[in-house]
Design a protein around this motif. Structure first.
Motif, PDB file in Angstrom:
ATOM      1  N   ASN A  85       2.584   1.748  -3.432  1.00  0.00           N
ATOM      2  CA  ASN A  85       1.655   2.192  -4.480  1.00  0.00           C
ATOM      3  C   ASN A  85       1.252   3.649  -4.300  1.00  0.00           C
ATOM      4  O   ASN A  85       1.152   4.401  -5.276  1.00  0.00           O
ATOM      5  CB  ASN A  85       0.416   1.300  -4.488  1.00  0.00           C
ATOM      6  CG  ASN A  85       0.722  -0.117  -4.929  1.00  0.00           C
ATOM      7  OD1 ASN A  85       1.783  -0.388  -5.478  1.00  0.00           O
ATOM      8  ND2 ASN A  85      -0.193  -1.019  -4.679  1.00  0.00           N
TER       9      ASN A  85
ATOM     10  N   ILE B 273       0.842  -1.205   0.000  1.00  0.00           N
ATOM     11  CA  ILE B 273       0.000   0.000   0.000  1.00  0.00           C
ATOM     12  C   ILE B 273       0.872   1.249   0.000  1.00  0.00           C
ATOM     13  O   ILE B 273       0.620   2.212  -0.740  1.00  0.00           O
ATOM     14  CB  ILE B 273      -0.948  -0.001   1.214  1.00  0.00           C
ATOM     15  CG1 ILE B 273      -2.080  -1.004   0.996  1.00  0.00           C
ATOM     16  CG2 ILE B 273      -1.554   1.378   1.446  1.00  0.00           C
ATOM     17  CD1 ILE B 273      -3.065  -1.066   2.147  1.00  0.00           C
TER      18      ILE B 273
ATOM     19  N   MET C  83      -4.617   1.063  -3.225  1.00  0.00           N
ATOM     20  CA  MET C  83      -4.928   0.309  -2.011  1.00  0.00           C
ATOM     21  C   MET C  83      -5.619  -1.016  -2.345  1.00  0.00           C
ATOM     22  O   MET C  83      -5.328  -2.050  -1.743  1.00  0.00           O
ATOM     23  CB  MET C  83      -5.803   1.158  -1.094  1.00  0.00           C
ATOM     24  CG  MET C  83      -5.163   2.469  -0.666  1.00  0.00           C
ATOM     25  SD  MET C  83      -6.226   3.490   0.362  1.00  0.00           S
ATOM     26  CE  MET C  83      -6.304   2.506   1.846  1.00  0.00           C
TER      27      MET C  83
ATOM     28  N   ALA D 282      -3.166  -3.699  -3.743  1.00  0.00           N
ATOM     29  CA  ALA D 282      -2.369  -4.321  -2.684  1.00  0.00           C
ATOM     30  C   ALA D 282      -3.215  -5.315  -1.889  1.00  0.00           C
ATOM     31  O   ALA D 282      -2.750  -6.417  -1.548  1.00  0.00           O
ATOM     32  CB  ALA D 282      -1.805  -3.237  -1.755  1.00  0.00           C
ATOM     33  N   TYR D 283      -4.459  -4.945  -1.615  1.00  0.00           N
ATOM     34  CA  TYR D 283      -5.344  -5.842  -0.864  1.00  0.00           C
ATOM     35  C   TYR D 283      -5.646  -7.109  -1.660  1.00  0.00           C
ATOM     36  O   TYR D 283      -5.613  -8.222  -1.119  1.00  0.00           O
ATOM     37  CB  TYR D 283      -6.634  -5.109  -0.505  1.00  0.00           C
ATOM     38  CG  TYR D 283      -7.666  -5.988   0.149  1.00  0.00           C
ATOM     39  CD1 TYR D 283      -7.512  -6.405   1.465  1.00  0.00           C
ATOM     40  CD2 TYR D 283      -8.791  -6.420  -0.551  1.00  0.00           C
ATOM     41  CE1 TYR D 283      -8.452  -7.226   2.069  1.00  0.00           C
ATOM     42  CE2 TYR D 283      -9.734  -7.222   0.045  1.00  0.00           C
ATOM     43  CZ  TYR D 283      -9.562  -7.631   1.349  1.00  0.00           C
ATOM     44  OH  TYR D 283     -10.490  -8.443   1.934  1.00  0.00           O
TER      45      TYR D 283
END
Length: 227
Positions: A84, A81, A209, A212-213
């Motif tokens: 990015n 996160i 976000m 990444a999740y």
């Protein structure tokens, strides 16, 4: 001199030294470490709450054997996160737009989970290559297809992650360039384009976000199949 829009995805260098290692190290410096005090400040409290909530959500579908990966998955989530989002700042570089970086993160973790599955439950791990009730003539074909699907997982995940971030990073300079060019000709349209650029920036923060999740979530799903 015309500068290519894709130059922003090249690994930056300073005095011939690549700065990729520095970009990968920076996120660890930004986060404070918990202190020995009884009460933490607001930043540490928010950081601890986020880590606990994310860890709880990631580990919910996993068995107890997969809880050993909690530290790796949570650290990886925060790391990605930060990388990015930092890449959206001016004069910065996003290492995750490089396919080599995404594959370097994905392949070792994927391989470790495959080896764990083969070591802990070899019958179940090999059983994924052949669905139950498959007709005999289709067995060789399905084994080949499932094997290719297994080995292509890290490549597909890394390419999708890189492509999503690259597309958004390209749209932002294109939109800003268009707003700057038409500013003197059509100020109203330039203003609307600037608003669009602002909304696109918010979207890119959300995409950074979410990517990444999704990356960590898919890793946990792969782990679920092998523990």
């Amino acid at each position: 001199m015309t500068v290519s829009l894709f130059d922003q995805f090249m690994s930056p260098t300073y005095l011939g030294i690549p700065l990729l290692a520095l970009a990968l190290t920076l996120p660890w410096i930004l986060y404070p470490s918990p202190s020995a005090r009884w009460l933490n400040n607001r930043l540490l409290t928010l950081q601890g709450w986020f880590i606990n909530r994310f860890t709880q959500q990631i580990l919910t579908p996993l068995s107890l054997g997969g809880h050993k990966w909690a530290l790796i998955l949570t650290s990886l989530m925060i790391f990605l996160i930060t990388l990015n989002i930092l890449g959206l700042l001016p004069y910065t570089f996003t290492p995750t737009t490089q396919l080599s970086s995404t594959l370097a993160l994905q392949v070792p973790l994927w391989l470790a989970k495959v080896l764990i599955g083969l070591g802990n439950q070899p019958n179940a791990a090999l059983g994924h290559l052949l669905p139950e009730g498959t007709p005999t003539p289709l067995i060789p074909v399905l084994i080949i297809i499932e094997t290719i699907s297994l080995f292509i997982r890290p490549l597909a995940l890394g390419v999708r992650w890189t492509a999503n971030l690259t597309a958004g990073h390209l749209l932002m300079p294109l939109t800003s360039t268009a707003a700057f060019v038409i500013l003197s000709i059509m100020p109203t349209v330039a203003g609307l384009t600037t608003i669009l650029l602002f909304l696109l920036t918010l979207l890119e923060v959300a995409v950074a976000m979410i990517q990444a999740y999704v990356f960590v979530l898919l890793l946990s799903l792969y782990l679920q199949e092998n523990v």
